[in-house]
Scaffold this active site. Structure first.
Site, PDB file in Angstrom:
ATOM      1  N   CYS A   2      34.745  50.369  28.689  1.00 28.32           N
ATOM      2  CA  CYS A   2      34.727  51.769  28.236  1.00 28.32           C
ATOM      3  C   CYS A   2      35.576  52.666  29.123  1.00 28.32           C
ATOM      4  CB  CYS A   2      33.304  52.282  28.257  1.00 28.32           C
ATOM      5  SG  CYS A   2      32.156  51.230  27.386  1.00 28.32           S
ATOM      6  N   ARG A  27      42.343  49.411  28.482  1.00 28.41           N
ATOM      7  CA  ARG A  27      41.099  48.776  28.916  1.00 28.41           C
ATOM      8  C   ARG A  27      40.357  48.113  27.752  1.00 28.41           C
ATOM      9  NH1 ARG A  27      39.746  50.674  33.941  1.00 28.41           N
ATOM     10  NH2 ARG A  27      37.590  50.066  33.691  1.00 28.41           N
ATOM     11  N   TRP A  75      33.473  50.142  24.483  1.00 31.38           N
ATOM     12  CA  TRP A  75      33.562  48.686  24.309  1.00 31.38           C
ATOM     13  C   TRP A  75      32.110  48.243  24.189  1.00 31.38           C
ATOM     14  CZ3 TRP A  75      37.565  44.856  25.079  1.00 31.38           C
ATOM     15  CH2 TRP A  75      37.117  43.555  25.287  1.00 31.38           C
ATOM     16  N   ASN A  99      29.650  55.111  31.016  1.00 28.31           N
ATOM     17  CA  ASN A  99      30.155  53.741  31.191  1.00 28.31           C
ATOM     18  C   ASN A  99      29.129  52.966  31.984  1.00 28.31           C
ATOM     19  OD1 ASN A  99      32.513  54.424  29.992  1.00 28.31           O
ATOM     20  ND2 ASN A  99      33.797  54.210  31.810  1.00 28.31           N
ATOM     21  N   GLY A 100      29.017  51.680  31.715  1.00 27.56           N
ATOM     22  CA  GLY A 100      28.071  50.849  32.462  1.00 27.56           C
ATOM     23  C   GLY A 100      26.905  50.464  31.575  1.00 27.56           C
ATOM     24  N   GLU A 480      40.445  23.636  35.765  1.00 26.22           N
ATOM     25  CA  GLU A 480      40.801  25.048  35.629  1.00 26.22           C
ATOM     26  C   GLU A 480      41.800  25.459  36.730  1.00 26.22           C
ATOM     27  OE1 GLU A 480      40.710  27.200  33.501  1.00 26.22           O
ATOM     28  OE2 GLU A 480      40.905  29.112  34.530  1.00 26.22           O
ATOM     29  N   LYS A 484      45.471  26.924  35.965  1.00 25.80           N
ATOM     30  CA  LYS A 484      45.922  28.225  36.498  1.00 25.80           C
ATOM     31  C   LYS A 484      47.285  28.082  37.156  1.00 25.80           C
ATOM     32  CE  LYS A 484      44.176  30.423  34.910  1.00 25.80           C
ATOM     33  NZ  LYS A 484      43.210  30.147  33.934  1.00 25.80           N
ATOM     34  N   GLU A 487      50.155  27.213  34.655  1.00 27.93           N
ATOM     35  CA  GLU A 487      50.554  28.314  33.769  1.00 27.93           C
ATOM     36  C   GLU A 487      51.524  29.285  34.439  1.00 27.93           C
ATOM     37  OE1 GLU A 487      46.420  29.665  32.789  1.00 27.93           O
ATOM     38  OE2 GLU A 487      47.288  29.944  30.816  1.00 27.93           O
ATOM     39  N   HIS A 503      41.612   4.751  39.882  1.00 32.05           N
ATOM     40  CA  HIS A 503      41.825   4.010  38.631  1.00 32.05           C
ATOM     41  C   HIS A 503      43.228   4.240  38.066  1.00 32.05           C
ATOM     42  CE1 HIS A 503      37.683   2.729  38.622  1.00 32.05           C
ATOM     43  NE2 HIS A 503      37.342   3.973  38.910  1.00 32.05           N
ATOM     44  N   LYS A 599      48.734  35.659  25.199  1.00 31.47           N
ATOM     45  CA  LYS A 599      47.355  35.907  25.614  1.00 31.47           C
ATOM     46  C   LYS A 599      46.368  35.402  24.566  1.00 31.47           C
ATOM     47  CE  LYS A 599      44.056  37.400  28.190  1.00 31.47           C
ATOM     48  NZ  LYS A 599      43.685  36.462  29.266  1.00 31.47           N
TER      49      LYS A 599
END
Ligand code: M6R
Length: 604
Positions: A2, A27, A75, A99-100, A480, A484, A487, A503, A599
């Protein structure tokens, strides 16, 4: 997430509020609204979707002369994205934006309903305006009523409140969500939840600290600390570049998002950590009725969080779990049984392969759940149940904070299922919840860690490839870490289970092969250590991430000592993200928009 704006002055207020909101669009939001108070009367407009819808709604409205105004982009977290749930929220004579998350809003809402207040929205925010008016009607002065309201709120918030009872004033408070005051030589006053909304309008700003609150009017900046003592505002010069303001001082969105993880992880847990149980108001007991197993389906980073979840679900909730790449799942003619809970995980909620897999599961009559970061996305709209990850908008193509919140949500979900299935005692769940509460602190980026990864990065720019290795949940984390780095550095990287190296992959070991080894103290430490020793014996270049120094490694990234492997998981995750980013920076790559990647992958 938000956005908040506010204005006190004599310029055309609606236009200034809309301009400010536009600067916060980056945002992410799903609805927006403004409220303007002029000569004791309010005018308010709200619209679903993009700001252009709000602009159209208030096209025929403009202020002349002095006014105060507040605006918000929402949001959705509590309640769907609808016009009624959009801010500002109104009482009888006041409006609020927030917000929050107000964690105890349900209890406060019940109390206010009993006191005769009528609620129009499903949001947590609306309790604020009703509490304020309730205290005011009890005979308190407006500022006292605002203070009494703040004293009742638990959770995180940045709040602006305007009321006809003092119509030249905006009350404000900050606790856990950002809020900035801006002023200029024309004695106008502004609010923004990010300085992006203030650039070009004012030259000096006050960055509020947690616990600070007060009010602004044309003559006054009244600021109080959390001990309720008046304080002198610390004025700072405002940065001039909008793009850099959006990045809030960080070099890249990816860097900002890595640093935000501690905060968004708190957001992801707000209101969900109960007393010995996990609370998901989005779910009900029917979700597990007749369910014998869980299939996770996702892509990329979201696949890695699914894989991490599979360990947690089987270990904690004792439920059979399968994990599928959505792009494979679609075409393999999978056996779809109604005893399967089909869970899609996606930052965007729009990834084509995941979405199509979800449609297949729906068509076969499976019960479906989306773990998603974007409310109102296609997956959210299609699924029977949704849990929002609450990471806020993620701009860096290389996902960081979305992964962090997905894993946190999935860990919470495994505990929710453990309770429902009776596989863990209340005490054991309470112990896990205590650990969950430690995650935000563990993911706060320390200068020492960032500096260490920056220094090490110069040694990992060449060579013939990287292996990231780990065991148990540290295997998906290794995957991951490898993704990262791949990419954004364009270097060849692979993630492997530590025990698999012998192996085949170990054939590649030589000094030009870089191994990033995850050595958690609380998960198969000795076994993972032996695997690293095997690589060390073949002269591979090894960087260990652990709380225990390891003499056979060339390099070492220390993490803090703790008592749970998931705390090690989250701290290592931050180290891996920083290391990848620093390597990419040294290679001169575009960290936020790496070549060939998008994205949101909305084509298969
Ligand atoms: O929006 P989704 O989570 O469904 O996206 C899935 C992948 O495309 C995404 O995670 C991708 O792998 C990222 N670039 C990872 O950093």
């Amino acid at each position: 997430m938000c956005g908040i704006v506010g204005y006190i002055g004599a310029r055309e207020t609606k236009g200034l509020l809309l301009e400010g909101l536009k600067e916060l669009e980056y945002r992410g939001y799903d609805s927006a609204g403004i409220a303007v108070l002029q000569q004791g009367a309010f005018k308010s407009f709200k619209a679903l979707g993009k700001l252009v819808n709000l602009e159209e709604k208030c096209a025929n409205y403009a202020t002349e002369g002095f006014a105060v105004g507040i605006g918000h982009t929402r949001w959705a977290t509590h309640g769907k994205p609808t016009e009624l749930n959009a801010h500002p929220h109104m009482g009888q004579f006041s409006y609020v934006v927030h917000n929050g998350i107000i964690e105890n809003y349900q209890e406060l809402k019940r109390e206010m309903i009993e006191a005769g207040k009528t609620f129009l929205s499903q949001t947590d925010t609306e309790v604020i305006v009703h509490l304020f008016e309730y205290y005011f009607e009890q005979g308190m002065e407006a500022f006292e009523a605002f203070q009494a309201t703040l004293a009742r709120l638990e959770g995180a918030f940045a709040i602006l409140l305007v009321t006809t009872s003092l119509s030249e004033r905006i009350f404000f408070a900050k606790h856990g969500s950002p809020l900035i005051i801006g002023i200029n030589a024309q004695h106008e006053k502004f609010f923004g939840s990010s300085d992006a909304a203030l650039i070009g309008k004012c030259d000096q700003v006050i960055y509020l600290n947690d616990g600070e609150y007060g009010y602004l009017d044309p003559e006054t900046i009244a600021l109080f600390n959390k001990e309720h003592k008046p304080i002198t505002p610390a004025l700072c010069a405002l940065p001039e570049s909008k793009l850099s303001a959006q990045k809030e001082g960080y070099r890249f969105f990816m860097e900002k998002e890595i640093y935000e993880q501690s905060t968004v992880l708190s957001d992801a847990m707000l209101g969900r950590l109960g007393d010995g149980e996990i609370l998901f108001e989005e779910l009900d007991s029917a979700i597990l009725e007749g369910i014998e197993n869980v299939t996770f389906c996702s892509c990329g980073t979201s696949y890695h969080s699914a894989l991490a979840a599979s360990y947690l679900f089987e270990r904690l909730a004792k439920i059979e779990t399968h994990v599928a790449f959505a792009s494979e799942f679609r075409y393999r003619e999978p056996l779809l049984r109604k005893s399967t809970l089909f869970v899609v995980i996606s930052q965007s909620g729009e990834t084509a392969d995941t979405l199509e897999s979800l449609k297949m599961a729906k068509a076969a009559g499976l019960r479906t759940l989306a773990i998603c970061n974007v409310d109102n996305s296609s997956m959210v709209r299609l699924s029977d149940y949704t849990i929002l990850a609450r990471a806020g908008i993620e701009k860096g193509v290389a996902s960081t904070k979305a992964f962090a919140t997905q894993v946190a949500v999935l860990w919470m979900l495994s505990l929710y299922f453990a309770k429902a299935r009776g596989t863990m005692s209340r005490e054991a769940i309470a112990a896990e919840i205590t650990t969950l509460r430690e995650v935000p602190a563990k993911t706060a980026v320390s200068d020492a860690l960032h500096e260490r990864t920056r220094r090490l990065s110069k040694r990992y720019l060449h060579g013939h490839g990287f292996f990231f290795i780990g065991r148990d949940v540290f295997y998906p984390l290794a995957l991951e870490g490898a993704l990262k780095l791949k990419e954004i550095s364009y270097l060849h990287t692979e993630g492997y289970p530590s025990g698999e190296m012998k192996h085949g992959p170990i054939a590649l070991a030589d000094p030009e092969l870089f191994t990033i080894a995850l050595l958690p103290r609380h998960m198969l430490f000795d076994k993972a250590k032996s695997n690293v020793e095997e690589l060390s014996a073949r002269d591979a270049t090894i960087c260990v991430i652990s709380s225990e120094p390891f003499e056979k490694a060339d390099d070492f990234i220390p993490i803090s000592t703790c008592n749970h492997y998931m705390l090690e998981f989250f701290e290592m995750m931050v180290a891996l993200q920083l290391l990848s980013m620093e390597i990419a920076v040294r290679l001169g790559n575009d960290v936020d928009m790496p070549r060939n990647l998008a994205k949101s992958v909305t084509v298969e």
